[in-house]
Motif scaffolding. Structure first.
Motif, PDB file in Angstrom:
ATOM      1  N   PRO A 201      71.502  46.589  43.600  1.00 33.76           N
ATOM      2  CA  PRO A 201      70.732  45.813  44.931  1.00 33.76           C
ATOM      3  C   PRO A 201      69.394  45.797  45.196  1.00 33.76           C
ATOM      4  CG  PRO A 201      72.361  46.490  46.230  1.00 33.76           C
ATOM      5  CD  PRO A 201      72.512  47.408  45.029  1.00 33.76           C
ATOM      6  N   MET A 202      69.005  44.392  45.705  1.00 33.51           N
ATOM      7  CA  MET A 202      68.293  44.465  47.017  1.00 33.51           C
ATOM      8  C   MET A 202      68.761  44.514  47.853  1.00 33.51           C
ATOM      9  SD  MET A 202      65.039  41.851  47.776  1.00 33.51           S
ATOM     10  CE  MET A 202      64.440  41.152  45.725  1.00 33.51           C
ATOM     11  N   VAL A 203      67.913  45.688  48.929  1.00 33.66           N
ATOM     12  CA  VAL A 203      68.229  45.896  50.624  1.00 33.66           C
ATOM     13  C   VAL A 203      67.376  45.429  51.479  1.00 33.66           C
ATOM     14  CG1 VAL A 203      68.896  47.087  51.707  1.00 33.66           C
ATOM     15  CG2 VAL A 203      70.074  47.767  49.327  1.00 33.66           C
ATOM     16  N   HIS A 204      67.626  44.089  51.963  1.00 33.63           N
ATOM     17  CA  HIS A 204      66.513  44.349  53.009  1.00 33.63           C
ATOM     18  C   HIS A 204      67.036  44.267  54.519  1.00 33.63           C
ATOM     19  CE1 HIS A 204      63.438  40.766  54.299  1.00 33.63           C
ATOM     20  NE2 HIS A 204      64.575  40.786  55.338  1.00 33.63           N
ATOM     21  N   THR A 205      66.434  44.480  55.599  1.00 33.67           N
ATOM     22  CA  THR A 205      66.168  44.442  56.361  1.00 33.67           C
ATOM     23  C   THR A 205      65.049  44.175  57.584  1.00 33.67           C
ATOM     24  OG1 THR A 205      65.098  46.830  56.187  1.00 33.67           O
ATOM     25  CG2 THR A 205      68.123  46.676  55.357  1.00 33.67           C
ATOM     26  N   ASP A 206      65.172  44.779  58.889  1.00 31.79           N
ATOM     27  CA  ASP A 206      64.365  45.104  59.661  1.00 31.79           C
ATOM     28  C   ASP A 206      63.445  45.766  59.721  1.00 31.79           C
ATOM     29  OD1 ASP A 206      65.049  46.171  61.262  1.00 31.79           O
ATOM     30  OD2 ASP A 206      65.963  44.617  62.987  1.00 31.79           O
ATOM     31  N   MET A 229      61.830  44.134  53.141  1.00 34.71           N
ATOM     32  CA  MET A 229      61.807  44.355  54.810  1.00 34.71           C
ATOM     33  C   MET A 229      60.461  43.719  55.581  1.00 34.71           C
ATOM     34  SD  MET A 229      60.665  48.427  56.294  1.00 34.71           S
ATOM     35  CE  MET A 229      61.636  49.453  56.146  1.00 34.71           C
ATOM     36  N   SER A 230      61.850  42.589  56.327  1.00 33.22           N
ATOM     37  CA  SER A 230      61.426  41.718  57.339  1.00 33.22           C
ATOM     38  C   SER A 230      59.638  41.642  57.970  1.00 33.22           C
ATOM     39  CB  SER A 230      62.185  41.002  58.399  1.00 33.22           C
ATOM     40  OG  SER A 230      63.392  40.506  57.711  1.00 33.22           O
ATOM     41  N   ARG A 231      58.986  40.906  57.903  1.00 32.09           N
ATOM     42  CA  ARG A 231      57.525  40.608  58.947  1.00 32.09           C
ATOM     43  C   ARG A 231      57.842  40.818  60.046  1.00 32.09           C
ATOM     44  NH1 ARG A 231      55.970  35.089  56.828  1.00 32.09           N
ATOM     45  NH2 ARG A 231      58.100  34.732  57.269  1.00 32.09           N
ATOM     46  N   PRO A 232      56.857  41.863  60.256  1.00 34.91           N
ATOM     47  CA  PRO A 232      57.282  42.002  61.654  1.00 34.91           C
ATOM     48  C   PRO A 232      57.029  40.565  62.970  1.00 34.91           C
ATOM     49  CG  PRO A 232      55.087  43.006  60.841  1.00 34.91           C
ATOM     50  CD  PRO A 232      56.053  42.219  59.632  1.00 34.91           C
ATOM     51  N   GLY A 233      57.683  40.596  63.793  1.00 32.88           N
ATOM     52  CA  GLY A 233      57.908  39.290  64.634  1.00 32.88           C
ATOM     53  C   GLY A 233      58.764  38.218  63.828  1.00 32.88           C
ATOM     54  N   THR A 234      59.802  38.405  62.961  1.00 34.40           N
ATOM     55  CA  THR A 234      59.942  37.053  62.339  1.00 34.40           C
ATOM     56  C   THR A 234      61.552  37.336  61.824  1.00 34.40           C
ATOM     57  OG1 THR A 234      57.392  37.426  61.103  1.00 34.40           O
ATOM     58  CG2 THR A 234      59.128  35.755  60.234  1.00 34.40           C
ATOM     59  N   TYR A 236      63.751  35.058  61.231  1.00 39.08           N
ATOM     60  CA  TYR A 236      63.756  34.269  60.428  1.00 39.08           C
ATOM     61  C   TYR A 236      64.421  34.612  58.866  1.00 39.08           C
ATOM     62  CZ  TYR A 236      65.144  29.786  57.630  1.00 39.08           C
ATOM     63  OH  TYR A 236      66.111  28.966  56.986  1.00 39.08           O
ATOM     64  N   ASP A 237      63.393  35.913  58.719  1.00 40.29           N
ATOM     65  CA  ASP A 237      63.255  36.663  57.059  1.00 40.29           C
ATOM     66  C   ASP A 237      64.553  37.376  57.620  1.00 40.29           C
ATOM     67  OD1 ASP A 237      60.707  35.835  56.902  1.00 40.29           O
ATOM     68  OD2 ASP A 237      60.150  37.949  56.893  1.00 40.29           O
ATOM     69  N   ASN A 238      65.320  37.913  58.131  1.00 32.57           N
ATOM     70  CA  ASN A 238      66.741  37.897  58.574  1.00 32.57           C
ATOM     71  C   ASN A 238      68.029  37.660  58.355  1.00 32.57           C
ATOM     72  OD1 ASN A 238      68.768  39.808  57.333  1.00 32.57           O
ATOM     73  ND2 ASN A 238      67.762  41.515  58.005  1.00 32.57           N
ATOM     74  N   ALA A 239      67.788  35.422  57.971  1.00 27.55           N
ATOM     75  CA  ALA A 239      68.216  34.632  59.293  1.00 27.55           C
ATOM     76  C   ALA A 239      69.951  34.206  58.773  1.00 27.55           C
ATOM     77  CB  ALA A 239      68.027  33.410  59.234  1.00 27.55           C
ATOM     78  N   PRO A 240      69.891  35.136  57.994  1.00 29.69           N
ATOM     79  CA  PRO A 240      72.027  34.751  57.039  1.00 29.69           C
ATOM     80  C   PRO A 240      72.520  35.683  58.273  1.00 29.69           C
ATOM     81  CG  PRO A 240      70.494  34.589  54.803  1.00 29.69           C
ATOM     82  CD  PRO A 240      69.486  35.275  55.964  1.00 29.69           C
ATOM     83  N   ILE A 241      72.644  36.754  58.241  1.00 32.72           N
ATOM     84  CA  ILE A 241      72.968  38.193  59.186  1.00 32.72           C
ATOM     85  C   ILE A 241      72.913  37.905  60.622  1.00 32.72           C
ATOM     86  CG2 ILE A 241      71.017  39.468  59.521  1.00 32.72           C
ATOM     87  CD1 ILE A 241      73.479  41.650  58.700  1.00 32.72           C
ATOM     88  N   GLU A 242      71.273  37.268  61.359  1.00 29.63           N
ATOM     89  CA  GLU A 242      70.994  36.755  62.399  1.00 29.63           C
ATOM     90  C   GLU A 242      72.098  35.724  62.931  1.00 29.63           C
ATOM     91  OE1 GLU A 242      69.481  38.290  64.422  1.00 29.63           O
ATOM     92  OE2 GLU A 242      68.076  39.267  63.318  1.00 29.63           O
ATOM     93  N   ARG A 243      71.853  34.410  61.564  1.00 30.12           N
ATOM     94  CA  ARG A 243      73.227  33.640  62.863  1.00 30.12           C
ATOM     95  C   ARG A 243      74.384  34.296  62.092  1.00 30.12           C
ATOM     96  NH1 ARG A 243      73.623  28.201  61.553  1.00 30.12           N
ATOM     97  NH2 ARG A 243      75.557  27.536  62.570  1.00 30.12           N
ATOM     98  N   TRP A 244      74.717  35.089  61.275  1.00 34.19           N
ATOM     99  CA  TRP A 244      76.327  35.486  61.690  1.00 34.19           C
ATOM    100  C   TRP A 244      76.420  36.569  62.747  1.00 34.19           C
ATOM    101  CZ3 TRP A 244      80.299  39.639  62.303  1.00 34.19           C
ATOM    102  CH2 TRP A 244      81.553  39.356  61.222  1.00 34.19           C
ATOM    103  N   TRP A 245      75.924  36.946  63.548  1.00 34.24           N
ATOM    104  CA  TRP A 245      76.019  37.985  64.170  1.00 34.24           C
ATOM    105  C   TRP A 245      76.293  37.134  65.581  1.00 34.24           C
ATOM    106  CZ3 TRP A 245      77.049  42.563  63.633  1.00 34.24           C
ATOM    107  CH2 TRP A 245      76.620  43.612  62.813  1.00 34.24           C
ATOM    108  N   ASN A 246      75.478  35.639  65.638  1.00 36.59           N
ATOM    109  CA  ASN A 246      74.998  34.547  66.460  1.00 36.59           C
ATOM    110  C   ASN A 246      76.784  34.286  66.827  1.00 36.59           C
ATOM    111  OD1 ASN A 246      73.656  33.139  68.919  1.00 36.59           O
ATOM    112  ND2 ASN A 246      75.023  31.472  67.504  1.00 36.59           N
ATOM    113  N   GLU A 247      77.791  33.826  64.800  1.00 35.76           N
ATOM    114  CA  GLU A 247      78.333  33.047  64.928  1.00 35.76           C
ATOM    115  C   GLU A 247      79.569  33.955  65.806  1.00 35.76           C
ATOM    116  OE1 GLU A 247      79.341  29.736  64.425  1.00 35.76           O
ATOM    117  OE2 GLU A 247      77.075  29.874  64.490  1.00 35.76           O
TER     118      GLU A 247
END
Length: 268
Positions: A201-206, A229-234, A236-247
């Motif tokens: 797969p493509m692996v995306h991280t901060d 990789m997400s851009r510095p200070g962004t 939202y580039d990793n929004a789905p997993i950030e939303r998962w943590w929040n929920e």
């Protein structure tokens, strides 16, 4: 007529049934209300607008309670528009007015601003580019970690890391560790590949230090993945997993009192 006045009139009427009309005179004098206003208020009927507003308020409160008091005005509005009992259109302005009247608000996690920038070793471009729609499993994996608190007063800290398959947006592996390290993230992906099999797969991280380390990236290179990789200070580039943590934190950790469970997982 204000709701407080209506309640006062009803209370006076109830008291007068047992104490007599003399009690009515004393209560009206104490409240500074004339007898004419009192009897006129008793006979006054609720307006259609008042009836609709009370009904809408009850339905908004119903959906707020059903979602564990975690949702805000936009989600309450969405639920009201799908509510079969609500037959007339509802606006966001109405919902916000009702929330102010009820004194309710969305529960959110406070933002943290204590991050210290670490030296980056291996960085990649944002190949994913916020394209969060995929056609099948194991095409894109998102990885991240978050801090959890446990103990009687939340005095202990640990890291929970996870790999999220963007297709279906569910976790396929997780790792508990004291801190976010390259070793912990490497173990996490060993679990993910054991679960998924021979996939690339493509692996995306901060750009955290664990994800930019040589050890971690060498391990992924051995599986033939595409790095992003997400851009510095962004974030939202990793929004789905950030939303998962929040929920997870707002709807499960804080509501289910799972700190003893987290501690038992760590000891196990």
């Amino acid at each position: 007529m204000k709701n407080e006045h209506r309640l006062a009139y009803q209370a006076i009427k109830k008291v007068s049934q047992h104490e007599g009309h003399g009690a009515v005179t004393k209560l009206l004098a104490h409240l500074g209300i004339s007898r004419q206003a009192y009897y006129k208020g008793l006979k006054r009927q609720k307006t259609d607008w008042k009836i609709k507003d009370e009904f809408l308020t009850s339905r908004a409160n119903h959906w707020y309670d059903r979602h564990d008091k975690c949702i805000g005005s936009t989600k309450i509005l969405s639920n009201l528009n799908m509510d079969p009992q609500v037959t007339e259109p509802v606006t966001l302005k109405q919902v916000k007015r009702i929330m102010i009247k009820l004194g309710i608000r969305c529960v959110i996690r406070p933002k943290k601003h204590s991050h210290v920038k670490q030296q980056e070793q291996y960085t990649q471009d944002n190949v994913l580019g916020q394209k969060f729609s995929v056609s099948g499993p194991n095409q894109v994996w998102l990885a991240d970690s978050t801090e959890l608190s446990y103990g009687a007063n939340g005095q202990f800290k640990m890291r929970l890391s996870g790999v999220l398959d963007l297709y279906g947006r569910h976790f396929i592996a997780y790792e508990l560790s004291r801190t976010e390290t390259a070793a912990a993230e490497t173990r996490l992906f060993e679990k993910a590949f054991d679960f998924a099999g021979d996939v690339h797969p493509m692996v995306h991280t901060d750009r955290g230090p664990a994800y930019t380390s040589k050890m971690f990236n060498d391990h992924l290179a051995g599986h033939g993945v595409t790095r992003s990789m997400s851009r510095p200070g962004t974030p939202y580039d990793n929004a789905p997993i950030e939303r998962w943590w929040n929920e997870f934190k707002v709807r499960w950790m804080d509501r289910m009192r799972c700190r003893p469970l987290i501690r038992s997982l760590w000891l196990w």
